[in-house]
Design a protein around this motif. Structure first.
Motif, PDB file in Angstrom:
ATOM      1  N   LEU A  96       8.340 -18.436  12.683  1.00 33.35           N
ATOM      2  CA  LEU A  96       8.568 -16.988  12.788  1.00 33.35           C
ATOM      3  C   LEU A  96       8.885 -16.393  11.420  1.00 33.35           C
ATOM      4  N   ARG A  97       9.631 -17.185  10.604  1.00 30.98           N
ATOM      5  CA  ARG A  97       9.960 -16.661   9.273  1.00 30.98           C
ATOM      6  C   ARG A  97       8.674 -16.451   8.449  1.00 30.98           C
ATOM      7  N   GLU A  98       7.728 -17.364   8.595  1.00 36.73           N
ATOM      8  CA  GLU A  98       6.455 -17.192   7.888  1.00 36.73           C
ATOM      9  C   GLU A  98       5.767 -15.891   8.298  1.00 36.73           C
ATOM     10  N   GLN A  99       5.838 -15.591   9.588  1.00 39.47           N
ATOM     11  CA  GLN A  99       5.194 -14.360  10.064  1.00 39.47           C
ATOM     12  C   GLN A  99       5.927 -13.127   9.531  1.00 39.47           C
ATOM     13  N   VAL A 100       7.267 -13.215   9.536  1.00 35.47           N
ATOM     14  CA  VAL A 100       8.029 -12.074   9.023  1.00 35.47           C
ATOM     15  C   VAL A 100       7.754 -11.886   7.537  1.00 35.47           C
ATOM     16  N   ASP A 101       7.782 -13.027   6.797  1.00 41.63           N
ATOM     17  CA  ASP A 101       7.573 -12.952   5.342  1.00 41.63           C
ATOM     18  C   ASP A 101       6.144 -12.533   4.979  1.00 41.63           C
ATOM     19  N   ALA A 102       5.220 -12.706   5.929  1.00 38.29           N
ATOM     20  CA  ALA A 102       3.828 -12.303   5.652  1.00 38.29           C
ATOM     21  C   ALA A 102       3.667 -10.781   5.666  1.00 38.29           C
ATOM     22  N   HIS A 103       4.680 -10.062   6.134  1.00 37.05           N
ATOM     23  CA  HIS A 103       4.671  -8.597   6.172  1.00 37.05           C
ATOM     24  C   HIS A 103       3.459  -8.044   6.905  1.00 37.05           C
ATOM     25  N   HIS A 104       3.108  -8.671   8.033  1.00 38.74           N
ATOM     26  CA  HIS A 104       1.974  -8.156   8.810  1.00 38.74           C
ATOM     27  C   HIS A 104       2.456  -7.336   9.985  1.00 38.74           C
ATOM     28  N   ALA A 105       3.599  -6.704   9.845  1.00 40.70           N
ATOM     29  CA  ALA A 105       4.146  -5.881  10.929  1.00 40.70           C
ATOM     30  C   ALA A 105       4.959  -4.751  10.313  1.00 40.70           C
ATOM     31  N   VAL A 106       5.102  -3.680  11.061  1.00 43.72           N
ATOM     32  CA  VAL A 106       5.858  -2.525  10.579  1.00 43.72           C
ATOM     33  C   VAL A 106       7.108  -2.402  11.439  1.00 43.72           C
ATOM     34  N   GLY A 107       8.268  -2.501  10.801  1.00 45.41           N
ATOM     35  CA  GLY A 107       9.547  -2.412  11.477  1.00 45.41           C
ATOM     36  C   GLY A 107      10.627  -2.922  10.544  1.00 45.41           C
ATOM     37  N   ASP A 108      11.802  -3.101  11.079  1.00 47.82           N
ATOM     38  CA  ASP A 108      12.931  -3.543  10.263  1.00 47.82           C
ATOM     39  C   ASP A 108      12.843  -5.059  10.061  1.00 47.82           C
ATOM     40  N   LEU A 109      11.974  -5.450   9.128  1.00 43.59           N
ATOM     41  CA  LEU A 109      11.772  -6.882   8.884  1.00 43.59           C
ATOM     42  C   LEU A 109      13.032  -7.548   8.340  1.00 43.59           C
ATOM     43  N   ASP A 110      13.855  -6.797   7.567  1.00 44.77           N
ATOM     44  CA  ASP A 110      15.104  -7.370   7.061  1.00 44.77           C
ATOM     45  C   ASP A 110      16.048  -7.740   8.211  1.00 44.77           C
ATOM     46  N   ALA A 111      16.043  -6.871   9.234  1.00 42.98           N
ATOM     47  CA  ALA A 111      16.884  -7.180  10.407  1.00 42.98           C
ATOM     48  C   ALA A 111      16.410  -8.465  11.082  1.00 42.98           C
ATOM     49  N   LEU A 112      15.053  -8.659  11.145  1.00 40.96           N
ATOM     50  CA  LEU A 112      14.513  -9.879  11.748  1.00 40.96           C
ATOM     51  C   LEU A 112      14.912 -11.099  10.915  1.00 40.96           C
ATOM     52  N   ARG A 113      14.849 -10.940   9.561  1.00 39.64           N
ATOM     53  CA  ARG A 113      15.269 -12.055   8.714  1.00 39.64           C
ATOM     54  C   ARG A 113      16.754 -12.391   8.950  1.00 39.64           C
ATOM     55  N   GLY A 114      17.561 -11.334   9.098  1.00 42.99           N
ATOM     56  CA  GLY A 114      18.985 -11.561   9.371  1.00 42.99           C
ATOM     57  C   GLY A 114      19.193 -12.325  10.678  1.00 42.99           C
ATOM     58  N   ARG A 115      18.406 -11.938  11.686  1.00 37.46           N
ATOM     59  CA  ARG A 115      18.537 -12.632  12.980  1.00 37.46           C
ATOM     60  C   ARG A 115      18.105 -14.099  12.847  1.00 37.46           C
ATOM     61  N   LEU A 116      17.001 -14.303  12.044  1.00 35.08           N
ATOM     62  CA  LEU A 116      16.546 -15.676  11.841  1.00 35.08           C
ATOM     63  C   LEU A 116      17.586 -16.489  11.055  1.00 35.08           C
ATOM     64  N   ASP A 117      18.219 -15.843  10.041  1.00 33.77           N
ATOM     65  CA  ASP A 117      19.271 -16.548   9.290  1.00 33.77           C
ATOM     66  C   ASP A 117      20.429 -16.943  10.213  1.00 33.77           C
ATOM     67  N   LYS A 118      20.823 -15.994  11.064  1.00 34.19           N
ATOM     68  CA  LYS A 118      21.934 -16.280  11.996  1.00 34.19           C
ATOM     69  C   LYS A 118      21.530 -17.389  12.965  1.00 34.19           C
ATOM     70  N   LEU A 119      20.246 -17.360  13.354  1.00 36.98           N
ATOM     71  CA  LEU A 119      19.757 -18.395  14.269  1.00 36.98           C
ATOM     72  C   LEU A 119      19.800 -19.769  13.596  1.00 36.98           C
ATOM     73  N   VAL A 120      19.483 -19.758  12.284  1.00 31.80           N
ATOM     74  CA  VAL A 120      19.580 -21.016  11.539  1.00 31.80           C
ATOM     75  C   VAL A 120      21.019 -21.528  11.553  1.00 31.80           C
ATOM     76  N   GLU A 121      21.978 -20.613  11.360  1.00 28.90           N
ATOM     77  CA  GLU A 121      23.390 -21.014  11.384  1.00 28.90           C
ATOM     78  C   GLU A 121      23.774 -21.580  12.760  1.00 28.90           C
ATOM     79  N   THR A 122      23.258 -20.886  13.792  1.00 26.76           N
ATOM     80  CA  THR A 122      23.552 -21.359  15.160  1.00 26.76           C
ATOM     81  C   THR A 122      22.987 -22.757  15.389  1.00 26.76           C
ATOM     82  N   VAL A 123      21.730 -22.945  14.929  1.00 25.17           N
ATOM     83  CA  VAL A 123      21.105 -24.257  15.102  1.00 25.17           C
ATOM     84  C   VAL A 123      21.869 -25.318  14.317  1.00 25.17           C
ATOM     85  N   GLU A 124      22.269 -24.987  13.079  1.00 25.42           N
ATOM     86  CA  GLU A 124      23.027 -25.938  12.269  1.00 25.42           C
ATOM     87  C   GLU A 124      24.370 -26.284  12.928  1.00 25.42           C
ATOM     88  N   ALA A 125      25.014 -25.226  13.472  1.00 24.03           N
ATOM     89  CA  ALA A 125      26.293 -25.457  14.174  1.00 24.03           C
ATOM     90  C   ALA A 125      26.066 -26.342  15.398  1.00 24.03           C
TER      91      ALA A 125
END
Length: 409
Positions: free
Chosen positions: A76-105
């Motif tokens: 999903l991060r690859e898709q977000v980083d590819a910038h092939h969508a219009v919206g708050d991509l930074d918010a999606l990255r934040g959610r993915l970062d938090k998800l990474v923390e959750t997975v690590e926890a």
């Protein structure tokens, strides 16, 4: 040119998305209006939102592995980083970062959980090994064997440890089971040998018991049967398939003997009861001879009674002392009468009695004369003393005269 808060389309049809790092090109659009281009890429954004939301839910509510979760996040991060969508991509990255923390926890939590489970499994297996090693020394063959089988099932249900630890514990566990099996096998082999020896011993006892079953030597045979029973009990148990049959034969042989003995003893008891009745009648007849008058006729009558008595067989043992005692009493009276007759007719004894009587009579006469003389002389003290002496001599004389009467004189 068309735009919205997160993107725009320029006059060349190029679509841009706004990020914290500035505008990024999303793509080109030539097929329709700018609004359609933005709408298209906004839908792409919404699709990413939905996918991230689903992944968040899977991470929170399922046992998705950390590895699979990280793979999905990277995709999903690859898709977000590819910038092939219009919206708050930074918010999606934040959610993915938090998800990474959750997975690590979650990964750390599971790691700790696995470590805890491993410790628990190690402790459980160590406890199983300890119990197995204790059971290996047990003589409770059935219970210990069943418990060891249950421990194996428990072991199979526990998770594996690291290979070295698991192999070491399993080796001890397996060794304990093998030691128990070896001891149990040796025990039952010894038991089988003992039971075989017991069978051979009891075969010999049965053979002797059956050989004795028709004996009429009642006392010694009954004693021998008691000895055989003692040996039977000391021999131990034979194999189950032989024990009952041997016992039935052994007991059956005894039953034959004791039934025959019981029948003979019953006949003997009846005969002895009749003998007792006859001897009681003779004892009564003998007792009628008392007191003895004519010794000669009494002696002849008692001799006749005694001859008939001797001709009668045994009486019951418990009745013997009483009935024989009655005859002995008559016999003693007869003996006393004979002794009295002998004393009466014995010349030497008569002479001794007459001599003693004469001596005593002379002494009494002399004392009386001395008393009369002492009275005449007024010596009353001497007279009283002589009278006391006279009383003693007179008593002896009276006794001697009574004895002399027994001789008819």
């Amino acid at each position: 040119m068309s735009s919205d808060p997160w993107g725009r389309v320029d006059e060349t049809g190029t679509v841009y998305v706004r990020t914290a790092d500035g505008e990024q090109v999303v793509g080109s659009w030539a097929a329709g209006s700018p609004e359609e281009a933005l709408a298209y890429f906004e839908r792409k954004y919404e699709g990413l939102v939905v996918e991230i939301g689903l992944l968040e839910k899977r991470v929170q509510t399922t046992d998705l592995s950390a590895k699979d979760a990280q793979t999905a996040i990277d995709h999903l991060r690859e898709q977000v980083d590819a910038h092939h969508a219009v919206g708050d991509l930074d918010a999606l990255r934040g959610r993915l970062d938090k998800l990474v923390e959750t997975v690590e926890a979650r990964r750390e939590e599971r790691k700790q959980q696995r470590a805890k489970q491993s410790d628990q499994a190690r402790k459980a297996k160590e406890d199983l090994v300890t119990e197995a090693e204790q059971l290996a020394q047990s003589d409770q063959w059935r219970a210990a064997g069943e418990r060891l089988r249950a421990l194996v099932d428990t072991w199979k249900g526990l998770p594996r440890l690291d290979r070295k630890s698991d192999d070491e514990l399993w080796h001890r566990f397996s060794h304990a089971r093998s030691a128990f099996s070896k001891r149990r096998k040796a025990h039952f082999a010894q038991l089988d040998a003992q039971r075989e020896e017991a069978r051979r011993t009891k075969e010999r006892l049965v053979a002797e018991a059956e050989a004795l079953s028709d004996s009429t030597d009642w006392g010694p045979t009954a004693a021998r049967y008691r000895e055989l029973m003692t040996q039977w009990k000391a021999a131990g148990r034979a194999q189950r398939e032989h024990e009952d049959d041997l016992w039935n034969r052994f007991r059956g042989a005894q039953d034959v003997f004791f039934a025959a003995r019981g029948s003979v003893f019953a006949e003997r008891d009846a005969e002895q009861a009749e003998n007792l009745k006859l001897k009681e009648e003779l004892a009564e007849e003998a007792e009628k001879l008392l007191p003895i008058g004519d010794l000669k006729s009494a002696r002849a009558a008692f001799r006749s009674i005694n001859e008939r008595w001797e001709a009668i067989g045994h009486v019951p043992r418990d009745a013997r002392p009483k009935v024989e005692g009655r005859m002995h009493a008559v016999e003693r009276a007869m003996q006393e009468a004979e002794e009295a007759e002998w004393r009466r007719t014995n010349p030497e004894a008569r002479a001794r009695a007459e001599g003693l009587t004469g001596q005593l009579q002379a002494a009494v006469d002399k004392l009386r004369a001395q008393i009369d003389q002492a009275r005449a002389q007024g010596n009353n003290a001497k007279a009283d003393k002589l009278e006391r002496e006279l009383e003693g001599r007179q008593a002896l004389l009276d006794q001697a005269l009574k004895g002399l009467q027994e001789f008819g004189g």
